[in-house]
Design a protein around this motif. Structure first.
Motif, PDB file in Angstrom:
ATOM      1  N   VAL A 109       0.840  -1.202   0.000  1.00 19.40           N
ATOM      2  CA  VAL A 109       0.000   0.000   0.000  1.00 19.40           C
ATOM      3  C   VAL A 109       0.874   1.249   0.000  1.00 19.40           C
ATOM      4  CG1 VAL A 109      -1.636   1.322   1.386  1.00 19.40           C
ATOM      5  CG2 VAL A 109      -2.001  -1.110   1.026  1.00 19.40           C
ATOM      6  N   GLN A 116     -20.821  -8.191  12.564  1.00 17.79           N
ATOM      7  CA  GLN A 116     -20.450  -8.817  13.831  1.00 17.79           C
ATOM      8  C   GLN A 116     -19.955  -7.767  14.825  1.00 17.79           C
ATOM      9  OE1 GLN A 116     -18.052 -12.347  13.233  1.00 17.79           O
ATOM     10  NE2 GLN A 116     -17.059 -12.011  15.207  1.00 17.79           N
ATOM     11  N   ASP A 126     -19.709   1.905  -7.500  1.00 15.30           N
ATOM     12  CA  ASP A 126     -18.837   0.735  -7.357  1.00 15.30           C
ATOM     13  C   ASP A 126     -17.963   0.513  -8.583  1.00 15.30           C
ATOM     14  OD1 ASP A 126     -19.714   0.193  -4.864  1.00 15.30           O
ATOM     15  OD2 ASP A 126     -21.124  -1.378  -5.447  1.00 15.30           O
ATOM     16  N   GLY A 172     -17.443  -5.536   4.968  1.00 11.73           N
ATOM     17  CA  GLY A 172     -18.846  -5.723   5.300  1.00 11.73           C
ATOM     18  C   GLY A 172     -19.156  -7.010   6.049  1.00 11.73           C
ATOM     19  N   ARG A 173     -18.530  -8.081   5.674  1.00 11.81           N
ATOM     20  CA  ARG A 173     -18.815  -9.370   6.295  1.00 11.81           C
ATOM     21  C   ARG A 173     -18.550  -9.312   7.810  1.00 11.81           C
ATOM     22  NH1 ARG A 173     -21.452 -14.046   7.026  1.00 11.81           N
ATOM     23  NH2 ARG A 173     -20.119 -15.676   7.826  1.00 11.81           N
ATOM     24  N   TYR A 174     -17.501  -8.590   8.181  1.00  9.51           N
ATOM     25  CA  TYR A 174     -17.107  -8.530   9.585  1.00  9.51           C
ATOM     26  C   TYR A 174     -17.775  -7.366  10.298  1.00  9.51           C
ATOM     27  CZ  TYR A 174     -13.890 -11.437   7.164  1.00  9.51           C
ATOM     28  OH  TYR A 174     -13.385 -12.404   6.362  1.00  9.51           O
ATOM     29  N   LYS A 232      -7.410  -6.572  -8.012  1.00  9.77           N
ATOM     30  CA  LYS A 232      -7.606  -5.411  -8.885  1.00  9.77           C
ATOM     31  C   LYS A 232      -6.747  -4.254  -8.395  1.00  9.77           C
ATOM     32  CE  LYS A 232     -12.196  -6.544 -10.500  1.00  9.77           C
ATOM     33  NZ  LYS A 232     -13.601  -6.228 -10.462  1.00  9.77           N
ATOM     34  N   GLN A 233      -6.679  -4.122  -7.064  1.00  7.04           N
ATOM     35  CA  GLN A 233      -5.892  -3.024  -6.519  1.00  7.04           C
ATOM     36  C   GLN A 233      -4.419  -3.211  -6.872  1.00  7.04           C
ATOM     37  OE1 GLN A 233      -5.549  -2.902  -2.231  1.00  7.04           O
ATOM     38  NE2 GLN A 233      -5.830  -0.705  -2.237  1.00  7.04           N
ATOM     39  N   LYS A 283      -6.635  -2.810  19.040  1.00  4.33           N
ATOM     40  CA  LYS A 283      -6.662  -3.821  17.984  1.00  4.33           C
ATOM     41  C   LYS A 283      -8.042  -4.449  17.842  1.00  4.33           C
ATOM     42  CE  LYS A 283      -2.224  -3.846  16.838  1.00  4.33           C
ATOM     43  NZ  LYS A 283      -1.723  -2.799  17.720  1.00  4.33           N
ATOM     44  N   ASN A 343     -21.595  -3.266   1.885  1.00  6.24           N
ATOM     45  CA  ASN A 343     -21.575  -4.721   1.638  1.00  6.24           C
ATOM     46  C   ASN A 343     -22.003  -5.538   2.855  1.00  6.24           C
ATOM     47  OD1 ASN A 343     -20.710  -4.845  -1.099  1.00  6.24           O
ATOM     48  ND2 ASN A 343     -18.698  -4.182  -0.422  1.00  6.24           N
ATOM     49  N   ARG A 401      -2.616   1.632  18.607  1.00  9.13           N
ATOM     50  CA  ARG A 401      -4.067   1.792  18.514  1.00  9.13           C
ATOM     51  C   ARG A 401      -4.743   0.536  19.011  1.00  9.13           C
ATOM     52  NH1 ARG A 401      -4.034   4.126  12.379  1.00  9.13           N
ATOM     53  NH2 ARG A 401      -3.170   6.150  12.860  1.00  9.13           N
ATOM     54  N   GLN A 447     -13.701   0.352  -7.492  1.00  5.83           N
ATOM     55  CA  GLN A 447     -13.062  -0.941  -7.248  1.00  5.83           C
ATOM     56  C   GLN A 447     -11.554  -0.741  -7.149  1.00  5.83           C
ATOM     57  OE1 GLN A 447     -14.123  -4.366  -7.415  1.00  5.83           O
ATOM     58  NE2 GLN A 447     -16.237  -3.750  -7.127  1.00  5.83           N
ATOM     59  N   GLY A 448     -11.008  -1.045  -5.996  1.00  5.56           N
ATOM     60  CA  GLY A 448      -9.561  -0.946  -5.838  1.00  5.56           C
ATOM     61  C   GLY A 448      -9.047   0.479  -5.764  1.00  5.56           C
ATOM     62  N   ALA A 472       0.021  -5.401   4.432  1.00  9.22           N
ATOM     63  CA  ALA A 472      -0.939  -4.434   3.902  1.00  9.22           C
ATOM     64  C   ALA A 472      -1.964  -5.144   3.026  1.00  9.22           C
ATOM     65  CB  ALA A 472      -0.213  -3.358   3.108  1.00  9.22           C
ATOM     66  N   ARG A 486     -11.022  -7.794  -4.321  1.00  9.38           N
ATOM     67  CA  ARG A 486     -10.647  -6.463  -4.807  1.00  9.38           C
ATOM     68  C   ARG A 486      -9.141  -6.283  -4.796  1.00  9.38           C
ATOM     69  NH1 ARG A 486     -15.032  -2.220  -2.283  1.00  9.38           N
ATOM     70  NH2 ARG A 486     -16.847  -3.212  -3.173  1.00  9.38           N
ATOM     71  N   LEU A 534     -15.529  -8.852  -1.589  1.00  2.62           N
ATOM     72  CA  LEU A 534     -14.887  -8.000  -0.590  1.00  2.62           C
ATOM     73  C   LEU A 534     -13.387  -7.946  -0.844  1.00  2.62           C
ATOM     74  CD1 LEU A 534     -16.969  -8.779   2.555  1.00  2.62           C
ATOM     75  CD2 LEU A 534     -17.215  -6.981   0.887  1.00  2.62           C
TER      76      LEU A 534
END
Lengths: 538, 283
Positions: free
Chosen positions: A16, A129, A406, A124-126, B112-113, A103, A147, A101, A410-411, B261, B109, B105
């Motif tokens: 990243v 919860q 969207d 979204g999945r998490y 693609k990123q 966790k 999501n 921070r 994406q990405g 990451a 992605r 999710l």
């Protein structure tokens, strides 16, 4: 054009970091292309395919960090390499020295036992919860994540209702609670207007509109875009509405949404009737009759919502404020006529490039007055969907794009944070000889890009140069959604756009109306199919 | 043993011996892993990249940092592959369900990123794998070489996304066991990685090829196997247990995705791709 290389032996950064540094280099003046990768053979082949493989880069080893920049000249290239060094050093410091921070939600609650609200932004999945855990621990929730499955949303909102808590979202990007801005929100003054909104940018538009008119916000509650669907049933809109009706700090209520499902709308309007507090209802594109029948004040767009609510909060008549807006819109007619004279015959296309989804939607509502259809990736109805235009058919003249959709994100970061995609679209549209008007929204506030007008202005200047080389001029129209107290002060941002030749309007509705007036006039002149005066109908 | 520090991050300090072996000092939530020395508290100083280290007896010294290895407990980095393979069909089904639960999710992605080149290389690898004959392993290895070369070392970051994907894919192959010529394929990938990717990525690939995985992956495999067990028992009696197992699977995937990451997400993508291929073979 020159290509510059920096090899950093055995230097490791996460992916990243490297992608962000490469993106930052691409935004520098004079930089045409850049790559920041480990020097593996596969990556070297990749940069060779991009025409960036220098001798030095070709000699890089897999454990070397390779930075290559193609720039307009030596100075720009060297400046870019220096910037890469600085950014990588800064990221390394951030990575190694940032304060620890929490966790997990549990450790965050332990560290801040007095907190009563959790902001959740995970996949979204998490997210569901985490939100459930927060609600079970007695916290209100702002669920920024999208999501989240529909059944999870319904279940979470039922749980929140049982516990007397708010579950704002999923997909709630904006809220202002007790004066604290959450998500993408603006620095607005506190006041007597309370808002509940299914739209993040809608909430930003109205709260900033209130601030422009000297009114402030008591609470601004986001519900998430699906709350008013038939399946979800509007529980958070209803809960937020009831909370504001009971809130002694709130005198006026504003509701913002696309048209709700009919049964949900009936419940919401019924709740409005149950209280004496005035409610301004901005259900964009909805039938005004049921709203008025429920004693709500129907408004057609975000600007009208802000104007009417500000008037009510100041003890003035909202009808007068709306009439004043109509009066102001008349001034757009001569401006449109003057601007239209700068265009060449054949320049008939309107291109709206929006960072805010609701601004895109609102603009399309206003541009319905045009005789020609406006297409979009987020259309008012499916017949105007861009993908409904078949292959082989010409590109429609009028297009409004929600670049936060969207298919564009994406990405990528959202265009409010990263304007690079919109800047490229601006340049693309400038190359189209049919383009007459480019309509933009510039969104300020917390979480937004630090200088959105500045980066847009660079692209606008380049676009005008492209058009000028072809003997054309393009009319840029923009509205800035923000306040003076935002991290990017409103006046400075507007001045930056004006310096770039942009017609800056006070709000998105006025910007769309001006764009429509100019475009309509060009169609009348260029195609000789219509002989109507410009219309300002919503 | 001596070497140098490769890189320092929030909870990890990666070291490489002069022989090219990688050791990671980790703390906090990172946990056990095939390369990890788990510290009971974080380093108080930042170890700069390039700093020399030495292991003398049971003590590791890097700059001012001294790590006492004498009380370290050995951790088995290999999941119980035999147990997992014995239930392969059901574990694969549970993994596919887990994949569907996060479809669209981050793990998807991610590719693609990482860029269209990585996505294209992954697709090419998958196609090559599907087209290779299952009976002639030598041909299969030969046919897969170009696609593997394209993927290895491709993408940004200290462990390029292509390698992360391959590492996850290799773990999926261990689940497959003798369905394909695993040993030959492992060898091919390791041989290619030796010259085509970073020291750290090569080390991760070697671990994956050896069937070794981080603690989070062990948790995922345990959760998937448990889902299988629950599915075989009376659903009504175990409704509550099923719910908690689903949460365990989700929690394990979330923990994997927190690795690096983007590395954990790319590994998951590779693993799920392998699972899909296993499912098609078994069908």
């Amino acid at each position: 054009m020159s290509t510059h290389t920096r090899i950093k032996p055995s230097e490791y950064h996460d992916s990243v970091t490297l992608m962000l540094v490469a993106k930052a280099l691409l935004e520098l003046p004079g930089v045409e292309d850049a790559a920041v990768v480990m020097g593996t053979p596969a990556n070297r082949e990749l940069i060779a395919a991009a025409g960036l493989l220098t001798d030095a880069a070709a000699a890089g080893r897999p454990d070397d960090l390779v930075i290559v920049v193609r720039a307009a000249d030596e100075a720009a290239g060297q400046a870019a390499l220096a910037q890469a060094d600085a950014l990588l050093a800064a990221r390394a410091v951030t990575t190694t020295t940032a304060a620890e921070r929490p966790k997990s939600l549990a450790s965050a609650i332990a560290a801040t036992p007095d907190a009563n609200l959790a902001v959740i932004s995970v996949a979204g999945r998490y997210a569901a919860q985490e939100a459930r855990t927060a609600l079970e621990r007695g916290l209100h929730v702002l669920l920024f994540s999208d999501n989240v499955p529909l059944d999870e949303e319904i279940s979470l909102k039922q749980l929140a209702a049982e516990r007397g808590l708010l579950c704002m979202g999923p997909d709630a990007g904006t809220a202002i609670i007790n004066g604290v801005a959450l998500g993408f929100a603006n620095a607005v003054p506190r006041g007597r207007v309370g808002l509940v909104s299914a739209s993040g940018t809608g909430l930003q538009g109205v709260t900033c509109g209130l601030a422009r008119r000297g009114a402030g916000v008591s609470q601004a509650i986001g519900t998430g875009g699906r709350d008013l669907s038939e399946a979800v049933g509007g529980p958070m809109m209803l809960a937020g509405l009831r909370a504001l009706q009971d809130d002694p700090e709130t005198d006026v209520i504003v509701l913002i949404s696309k048209p709700p499902a009919p049964a949900v709308a009936a419940r919401v309007l019924g709740q409005i009737q149950a209280s004496a507090k005035p409610a301004v209802v901005c259900f964009l594109g909805a039938d005004p009759l049921p709203i008025e029948a429920a004693c709500g004040l129907h408004v057609a767009n975000l600007t009208q919502a802000a104007a009417a609510a500000a008037a009510l909060a100041c003890g003035e008549r909202p009808e007068d404020a709306l009439a004043q807006l109509e009066q102001e819109s008349l001034a757009l007619i001569p401006l449109a006529a003057a601007e239209q004279r700068k265009l060449r015959p054949g320049q008939t296309a309107l291109r709206g490039l929006f960072a805010g989804g609701t601004f895109c939607y609102e603009a399309q509502l206003i541009l319905r007055a045009l005789p020609e259809p406006v297409y979009s990736n987020a259309p008012l109805d499916k017949s105007r969907a861009l993908d409904s235009v078949g292959a082989g058919f010409p590109r429609p003249d009028h297009i409004c794009l929600d670049l936060g959709g969207d298919e564009f994100t994406q990405g990528r970061l959202h265009p409010m944070m990263d304007p690079a995609l919109r800047n490229r679209r601006i340049i693309e549209e400038a190359r189209d000889p049919a383009t007459a008007v480019i309509l933009l929204d510039i969104v300020l506030g917390y979480g937004a890009h630090p200088d959105p007008a500045g980066v847009a202005a660079e692209a606008i200047r380049e676009a005008q140069q492209i058009a000028a080389a072809d003997g054309r001029h393009i009319i840029f129209i923009a509205a800035v959604c923000g306040t003076e107290a935002d991290p990017q002060p409103l006046n400075q941002q507007e001045a930056t756009l004006r310096d770039a030749g942009v017609l800056v309007q006070p709000d998105n509705a006025a910007a769309a109306r001006l764009a429509g007036l100019i475009t309509q006039a060009m169609h009348g002149e260029g195609r000789r199919t219509k002989d109507e005066g410009p219309r300002t109908e919503d | 043993m001596t070497g140098r520090a490769l890189a320092s991050f929030r909870s990890v300090c990666d070291l490489a011996t002069d022989a090219g072996e990688v050791v990671a000092l980790v703390w906090g939530a990172v946990g056990n892993g095939p390369l990890n020395v788990v510290l009971n508290r974080g380093l108080e100083v930042v170890v700069p990249a390039g700093a020399r280290f030495a292991v003398m007896g049971q003590v590791l010294r890097v700059g001012e940092v001294v790590v006492d290895l004498s009380r370290a407990a050995r951790w088995d980095a290999r999941p119980d592959w035999e147990r997992l393979r014995a239930r392969r069909g059901a574990v694969v089904a549970a993994a596919r369900a887990a994949q569907r639960s996060i479809a669209g999710l981050r793990e998807q992605r991610l590719l693609k990123q990482a860029g269209p080149a990585v996505a294209a290389a992954v697709t090419a690898f998958q196609q090559a794998w599907r087209q290779t004959p299952r009976t002639d392993l030598q041909s299969a290895i030969r046919d897969l070489r170009p696609a593997t070369c394209n993927l290895c070392g491709l993408g940004p970051g200290l462990t390029p996304a292509g390698d992360d994907w391959l590492a996850g894919w290799l773990l999926g192959q261990h689940l497959g066991g003798d369905l394909r010529g695993l040993v030959d394929l492992e060898g091919l990938i390791i041989k290619i990685a030796a010259g085509r990717t970073t020291t750290l990525a090569r080390a991760f690939l070697e671990c994956a090829a050896a069937g070794e995985a981080d603690e989070a992956w062990h948790e995922l495999f345990d959760a998937l196997a448990q889902e299988d067990a629950n599915q075989q028992s009376d659903k009504s009696a175990n409704q509550q247990t099923n719910e908690s197992v689903n949460q365990r699977t989700s929690a394990a995937m979330a923990r994997i995705m927190r690795h690096g990451a983007t590395s954990g997400a790319a590994m998951l993508a590779g693993f799920f791709s392998a699972v899909e291929m296993l499912a098609s073979i078994e069908n």
